[in-house]
Design an enzyme around this catalytic site. Sequence first.
Site, PDB file in Angstrom:
ATOM      1  CG  ASN A   9      74.659  86.463  25.250  1.00 22.87           C
ATOM      2  OD1 ASN A   9      74.620  85.821  26.305  1.00 22.87           O
ATOM      3  ND2 ASN A   9      74.886  85.910  24.085  1.00 22.87           N
ATOM      4  CG  ASP A  52      79.009  85.453  27.075  1.00 27.12           C
ATOM      5  OD1 ASP A  52      79.743  86.237  27.706  1.00 27.12           O
ATOM      6  OD2 ASP A  52      77.768  85.615  26.967  1.00 27.12           O
ATOM      7  CD  GLU A  99      91.652  64.869  32.941  1.00 22.35           C
ATOM      8  OE1 GLU A  99      90.749  64.938  33.766  1.00 22.35           O
ATOM      9  OE2 GLU A  99      91.452  64.578  31.758  1.00 22.35           O
ATOM     10  CG  HIS A 115      86.263  70.887  34.705  1.00 21.29           C
ATOM     11  ND1 HIS A 115      87.637  70.867  34.795  1.00 21.29           N
ATOM     12  CD2 HIS A 115      85.947  69.973  33.772  1.00 21.29           C
ATOM     13  CE1 HIS A 115      88.122  69.995  33.944  1.00 21.29           C
ATOM     14  NE2 HIS A 115      87.116  69.430  33.308  1.00 21.29           N
ATOM     15  CG  ASP A 116      86.602  66.702  35.513  1.00 22.00           C
ATOM     16  OD1 ASP A 116      85.567  66.995  34.890  1.00 22.00           O
ATOM     17  OD2 ASP A 116      87.699  66.504  34.954  1.00 22.00           O
ATOM     18  CG  ASP A 174      74.784  85.209  30.101  1.00 20.95           C
ATOM     19  OD1 ASP A 174      75.212  85.486  28.963  1.00 20.95           O
ATOM     20  OD2 ASP A 174      73.578  85.008  30.361  1.00 20.95           O
ATOM     21  CG  ASP A 220      90.035  66.219  28.345  1.00 20.92           C
ATOM     22  OD1 ASP A 220      89.742  66.529  29.509  1.00 20.92           O
ATOM     23  OD2 ASP A 220      89.400  65.380  27.677  1.00 20.92           O
ATOM     24  CG  ASP A 228      90.734  71.610  28.571  1.00 23.37           C
ATOM     25  OD1 ASP A 228      91.248  70.529  28.290  1.00 23.37           O
ATOM     26  OD2 ASP A 228      90.117  71.835  29.624  1.00 23.37           O
ATOM     27  CG  ASP A 243      73.215  82.933  26.215  1.00 28.32           C
ATOM     28  OD1 ASP A 243      73.819  83.129  27.295  1.00 28.32           O
ATOM     29  OD2 ASP A 243      73.794  82.510  25.197  1.00 28.32           O
TER      30      ASP A 243
HETATM   31  C1  GLC Z   1      88.444  65.012  31.331  1.00 29.78           C
HETATM   32  C2  GLC Z   1      87.746  66.312  31.615  1.00 29.78           C
HETATM   33  C3  GLC Z   1      86.313  66.019  31.904  1.00 29.78           C
HETATM   34  C4  GLC Z   1      85.703  65.381  30.687  1.00 29.78           C
HETATM   35  C5  GLC Z   1      86.487  64.151  30.260  1.00 29.78           C
HETATM   36  C6  GLC Z   1      86.122  63.733  28.885  1.00 29.78           C
HETATM   37  O1  GLC Z   1      88.457  64.175  32.419  1.00 29.78           O
HETATM   38  O2  GLC Z   1      88.389  66.988  32.654  1.00 29.78           O
HETATM   39  O3  GLC Z   1      85.589  67.156  32.261  1.00 29.78           O
HETATM   40  O4  GLC Z   1      84.381  65.022  30.969  1.00 29.78           O
HETATM   41  O5  GLC Z   1      87.872  64.401  30.225  1.00 29.78           O
HETATM   42  O6  GLC Z   1      86.599  64.667  27.954  1.00 29.78           O
END
Ligand code: GLC
Length: 577
Positions: free
Chosen positions: A52, A58, A283, A349-350, A50, A229, A127, A54
């Site tokens: 700035n 970013d 994905e 991230h999932d 980050d 995605d 993405d 907040d």
């Molecule tokens: C994909 C992404 C996930 C998101 C979902 C809906 O699975 O990786 O993070 O919540 O799609 O867009």
Amino acid sequence: MRMYIFGILIILFQWGCTHHRGQNSEPGSQDRKWWKEAIIYQIYPRSFNDSNGDGVGDLKGIIEKLDYIQSLGVTAVWLNPIYSSPNDDNGYDVSNYREIMKDFGTMEDFDRLLAGLHQRGIKLVMDVVVNHSSDEHVWFKQSRISRKNRYRDYYHWWPAEKGRPNYRYSLFDEKGDAWQYDSLTDSYYLHYFSRKQPDLNWENPKVRREVHNIMKFWAKKGVDGFRLDAFQFAAKDTTFPAFPEGFEKNFINYYAMQGNLHDYLKEMHEKVFSKYDVMSVAEGAGRNFEDAHKLVDPERKELNMAYAFEAVDLVKYNGYQLSDLKEVFSRWDSAFAKKGWLSIFLANHDQARLVSRYGNDSPEFRAASAKMLNTFLLSMRGTPYCYYGDELGMTNIGFDSIQQYRDIAAINGYKKARADGEDMKLYMKKLRFLSRDNGRTPMQWKTNKQAGFTTGEPWLPVNANYKLINVENQDRDSNSCLNHFRKMTALRKSNPVLVYGDYQIAQPEHKQVYAYFRKLESDQILVLLNFSAKTARISLPYRIDPEDILINNYSSVETEGTMKILKPYQAVIVNVN
Ligand code: GLC
């Protein structure tokens, strides 16, 4: 000098490949491509740095860390969505695909970031979230207004006078219902994810054209690839027939690869991918190998890669079996040995954190097991995707109360579980271990406040172990996870056998050790990974001479005749030519 030798090796290697192909005309995995050789580093921009104060990471924050990213030896960065978004699902609900989210900065910041990456020889993968948009996108706002609106068919609407549409399961809805009634036009709209993520109607050619134009906009800026995605869900049977009761337990079979999906990808290839030097990865890899092959078979001209969930889905709240992990990776590898290309990943991230799920995050074994897991990811055939923080062995935060969670999947999942009368103690236990928020806590840079991530209050708490696990400490320790990661990326980049070599598992039945060979022409290496917290013994008829060891997360390897004795979570790669 080293560069020179490396250059010669590459030329010889290229010659070897062409020569090899000359003898065997099948265009196999050995066709050289930059995206096959790439080492992808995934950055969750909200949590990286980050600039700035907040509390939200970013683009300027990422720019500040470009030298760090380069120091990792990665060759491409995949950024989670950075477009304008009301953040119902942290950017996976896009309200303007050509604008940067205010929290993350401006288009000028983006241009600087892209230039900074390119200056360092690092590519950028964006993405693309187009199975759905945000309900705050102008298309949806218009679409809602009237049944006659020109954007009406950009989404899936079901007029209420036809009765309730057949049930569709929603992954994030608090009632699990993917149809949301909208009184404005007395109709239901479809959302496979949250109510604020209405599904786009891919059957409408105008929607497809809009998406191609968006992708071209970014390709013209010079981005190097796209991650699509949830794209396997994009095509639908718009008559919305009834599905058998309980289908949601196996919803992928009903949602993935429906209708004309392959045609939409071929069209995208023709309009976008073929016109720019960009890589594409989806994905989701469909319901089976046949689907997966169809997606990535180069002759079909759809995508370069897809990533399958089978390996990440093995982990339940009470762990996983090494035998299953070996079986999944070996099966996928053999299915793609001749044609197509795989993505290799165990975290993103999932998912919760790599070391907490697949290794051992106790103080005693955390570092060794994190190094072992990164050795695995970076020594398999396929393009490795490494998630920010895993190079340090960052761990799960493990929240105790539902109020601490920020992820819509956790929050709405909790509401649904409670309404369904589930065992909430067990639910919280599972969440503590598996929740996506575990993998989204701020990057741990330093020992000072908030781990140096922000000068303000972070949007998600920093893991309390940041004083121990952080870049600053690990940078100066030559034996750290971070430096092990760097050694592994260097090793992969200087040994084409690690990228293109055949994979062959050894002693698949071994309970503790995952052992495999990688072979390319006359090069042969052996990878030995002890996935357990106990010493492991494995007998293999190869000598391990210290000068043949390419990497080791301990200072030595013990042997007794043909027996190799591996310490807890020991990882060794050795030349066995
Ligand atoms: C994909 C992404 C996930 C998101 C979902 C809906 O699975 O990786 O993070 O919540 O799609 O867009």
